[in-house]
Design a protein around this motif. Structure first.
Motif, PDB file in Angstrom:
ATOM      1  N   ASP A   1       9.106  18.521 -33.277  1.00 16.28           N
ATOM      2  CA  ASP A   1      10.386  18.993 -34.515  1.00 16.28           C
ATOM      3  C   ASP A   1       9.466  18.872 -35.892  1.00 16.28           C
ATOM      4  O   ASP A   1      10.320  18.998 -37.110  1.00 16.28           O
ATOM      5  N   GLN A   2       8.425  19.218 -35.538  1.00 18.70           N
ATOM      6  CA  GLN A   2       7.170  19.310 -36.868  1.00 18.70           C
ATOM      7  C   GLN A   2       6.752  21.614 -36.457  1.00 18.70           C
ATOM      8  O   GLN A   2       6.208  21.777 -36.974  1.00 18.70           O
ATOM      9  N   SER A   3       6.867  21.699 -35.732  1.00 21.42           N
ATOM     10  CA  SER A   3       7.154  23.670 -35.695  1.00 21.42           C
ATOM     11  C   SER A   3       7.449  24.241 -35.971  1.00 21.42           C
ATOM     12  O   SER A   3       7.047  25.466 -36.889  1.00 21.42           O
ATOM     13  N   GLY A   4       8.517  24.250 -37.274  1.00 15.82           N
ATOM     14  CA  GLY A   4       8.793  24.616 -38.240  1.00 15.82           C
ATOM     15  C   GLY A   4       8.003  24.992 -39.539  1.00 15.82           C
ATOM     16  O   GLY A   4       7.326  25.863 -39.162  1.00 15.82           O
ATOM     17  N   GLU A   5       7.466  23.626 -39.408  1.00 19.21           N
ATOM     18  CA  GLU A   5       6.289  23.259 -40.329  1.00 19.21           C
ATOM     19  C   GLU A   5       4.861  23.864 -40.268  1.00 19.21           C
ATOM     20  O   GLU A   5       4.465  24.342 -40.660  1.00 19.21           O
ATOM     21  N   PHE A   6       4.638  24.305 -38.883  1.00 21.28           N
ATOM     22  CA  PHE A   6       3.672  24.742 -38.549  1.00 21.28           C
ATOM     23  C   PHE A   6       3.791  25.495 -37.932  1.00 21.28           C
ATOM     24  O   PHE A   6       2.332  26.800 -38.381  1.00 21.28           O
ATOM     25  N   ALA A   7       5.054  26.462 -37.753  1.00 22.55           N
ATOM     26  CA  ALA A   7       4.532  28.094 -37.752  1.00 22.55           C
ATOM     27  C   ALA A   7       4.494  28.308 -39.550  1.00 22.55           C
ATOM     28  O   ALA A   7       3.706  29.505 -39.788  1.00 22.55           O
ATOM     29  N   PHE A   8       5.209  27.608 -40.690  1.00 22.06           N
ATOM     30  CA  PHE A   8       5.021  28.133 -41.801  1.00 22.06           C
ATOM     31  C   PHE A   8       3.423  27.592 -42.118  1.00 22.06           C
ATOM     32  O   PHE A   8       3.035  28.607 -43.218  1.00 22.06           O
ATOM     33  N   SER A   9       2.748  26.831 -41.785  1.00 20.56           N
ATOM     34  CA  SER A   9       1.547  26.326 -42.424  1.00 20.56           C
ATOM     35  C   SER A   9       0.915  27.213 -41.141  1.00 20.56           C
ATOM     36  O   SER A   9      -0.642  27.544 -41.372  1.00 20.56           O
ATOM     37  N   VAL A  10       0.718  27.487 -40.268  1.00 18.98           N
ATOM     38  CA  VAL A  10      -0.867  28.109 -38.979  1.00 18.98           C
ATOM     39  C   VAL A  10      -0.164  29.327 -38.368  1.00 18.98           C
ATOM     40  O   VAL A  10      -0.850  30.242 -38.760  1.00 18.98           O
ATOM     41  N   GLY A  11       1.131  29.122 -37.759  1.00 14.28           N
ATOM     42  CA  GLY A  11       1.621  30.407 -37.775  1.00 14.28           C
ATOM     43  C   GLY A  11       1.522  31.237 -36.244  1.00 14.28           C
ATOM     44  O   GLY A  11       0.905  32.439 -36.105  1.00 14.28           O
TER      45      GLY A  11
ATOM     46  N   GLU B   1      15.873  26.638 -27.151  1.00 15.34           N
ATOM     47  CA  GLU B   1      16.380  26.552 -28.219  1.00 15.34           C
ATOM     48  C   GLU B   1      15.754  25.548 -28.783  1.00 15.34           C
ATOM     49  O   GLU B   1      15.222  24.511 -28.339  1.00 15.34           O
ATOM     50  N   PRO B   2      14.689  25.829 -29.783  1.00 11.07           N
ATOM     51  CA  PRO B   2      14.655  24.266 -31.018  1.00 11.07           C
ATOM     52  C   PRO B   2      15.345  23.158 -30.898  1.00 11.07           C
ATOM     53  O   PRO B   2      16.621  23.195 -31.022  1.00 11.07           O
ATOM     54  N   SER B   3      14.899  21.733 -30.605  1.00 12.33           N
ATOM     55  CA  SER B   3      15.828  21.050 -30.883  1.00 12.33           C
ATOM     56  C   SER B   3      16.334  19.780 -32.086  1.00 12.33           C
ATOM     57  O   SER B   3      17.263  19.937 -31.871  1.00 12.33           O
ATOM     58  N   GLY B   4      15.309  20.026 -32.893  1.00 12.96           N
ATOM     59  CA  GLY B   4      15.429  19.281 -33.915  1.00 12.96           C
ATOM     60  C   GLY B   4      15.741  18.087 -33.909  1.00 12.96           C
ATOM     61  O   GLY B   4      16.102  17.512 -34.743  1.00 12.96           O
TER      62      GLY B   4
END
Length: 310
Positions: A246-256, A93-96
């Motif tokens: 904890d920048q994984s969500g942003e990376f998924a959003f901007s890079v994918g 799971e993501p840690s946050g």
């Protein structure tokens, strides 16, 4: 996908030049003193494709400390050795939380949230230390084989610096030991972990070495099965949700793309069915990710239409 509609070599050079001043926005990692002396204006990008092509621009053949990118290799080795029993000792799971958080580890009774935060990677290092008679040599040999380069080395200066300044990582290890989730002796586990983080590789070598994750576990150059297709899927899934901390969500959003960063300034991204991208620029943002690397990944993914979410 638009992957083949442009001259990739020319495009990499163009994208790199556009980033030439952005390194000033970040700060080179200094909590490991041996990394603090790296020139901040070095930067490179390489793309290796599963059909055998390799492209690069800038300092893409300059070796650097791969740091947490090494966690990808360790996870594959551990999964190959003990199978799904690994998931009884580490979650997915993501840690946050920051990548070296000790508070979360205590809350969750010594079971790391995932294998690519520090606690999780130390747990993986324990598995390797416990299941290989010479785990550090086995790890280095594995990386050399994947990169097809026997000159890849462990930077001893970085290793000694990690060893001297690795008190928080030691605390994570001893806390897991207190919960019964570390089997080997802590100094041996930490020595393995610091050794793998201290390996030096170039963008080109990293991109080539991880091609199997873009090809369902099979090295497209040698046709050898490095891991099962299912395990390649699991690794890529973890990298998608947790590889950029904890920048994984942003990376998924901007890079994918499934990706992993390291505080040495490297970032690798897996493009299933196509290849691997690796960038390097030492200055980091507040999350511990390369400023230029993040920009380059977003730009090349957009230019070539590589996001897995298209």
């Amino acid at each position: 996908m638009r992957k083949n509609t442009i001259d990739l070599q020319e495009k990499l050079q163009e994208l790199l030049l556009a980033q030439r001043d952005n390194f000033l926005q970040g700060k080179v990692a200094d909590y490991i003193p041996a990394l603090a002396s790296v020139k901040p204006d070095l930067m490179g990008i390489s793309v290796a494709t599963i059909d055998g092509q390799v492209f690069g621009a800038g300092d893409y053949q300059h070796p650097f400390s791969i740091q947490s990118i090494s966690k990808v290799f360790g996870l594959v080795m551990a999964m190959n050795r003990i199978g799904d029993s690994i998931w009884q000792r580490v979650r997915m799971e993501p840690s946050g939380q920051p990548f070296n958080s000790i508070i979360q580890l205590e809350w969750e009774k010594g079971i790391p949230r995932n294998p690519v935060i520090n606690a999780g990677a130390i747990l993986v290092s324990d598995i390797l230390t416990s299941h290989f008679s010479a785990s550090k040599l086995a790890f280095l040999s594995f990386v050399r084989k994947l990169a097809e380069n026997d000159n890849i080395y462990v930077d001893n200066q970085v290793y000694l610096s990690e060893l001297k300044h690795g008190n928080l990582n030691a605390a994570l290890a001893y806390l897991m030991k207190s919960f019964g989730n570390i089997e080997a002796e802590i100094p041996d586990v930490l020595s393995h972990y610091f050794t793998q983080c201290s390996i030096s590789m170039s963008c080109e070598q990293l991109a080539k070495s991880l091609l199997f994750l873009a090809n369902k576990g099979i090295d497209p150059r040698t046709k050898e099965t490095i891991c099962t297709a299912r395990n390649a899927h699991k690794v890529n899934a973890i990298l998608s949700t947790s590889g950029m901390y904890d920048q994984s969500g942003e990376f998924a959003f901007s890079v994918g793309l499934p990706a992993k960063s390291g505080v040495g300034g490297g970032v690798i991204a897996i493009v299933p069915g196509y290849g691997v991208i690796c960038t390097w620029s030492p200055p980091l943002n507040n999350y511990g990710n390369s400023v230029v690397g993040m920009n380059l990944m977003a730009d090349i993914t957009e230019e070539l239409g590589l996001s897995i979410y298209y």
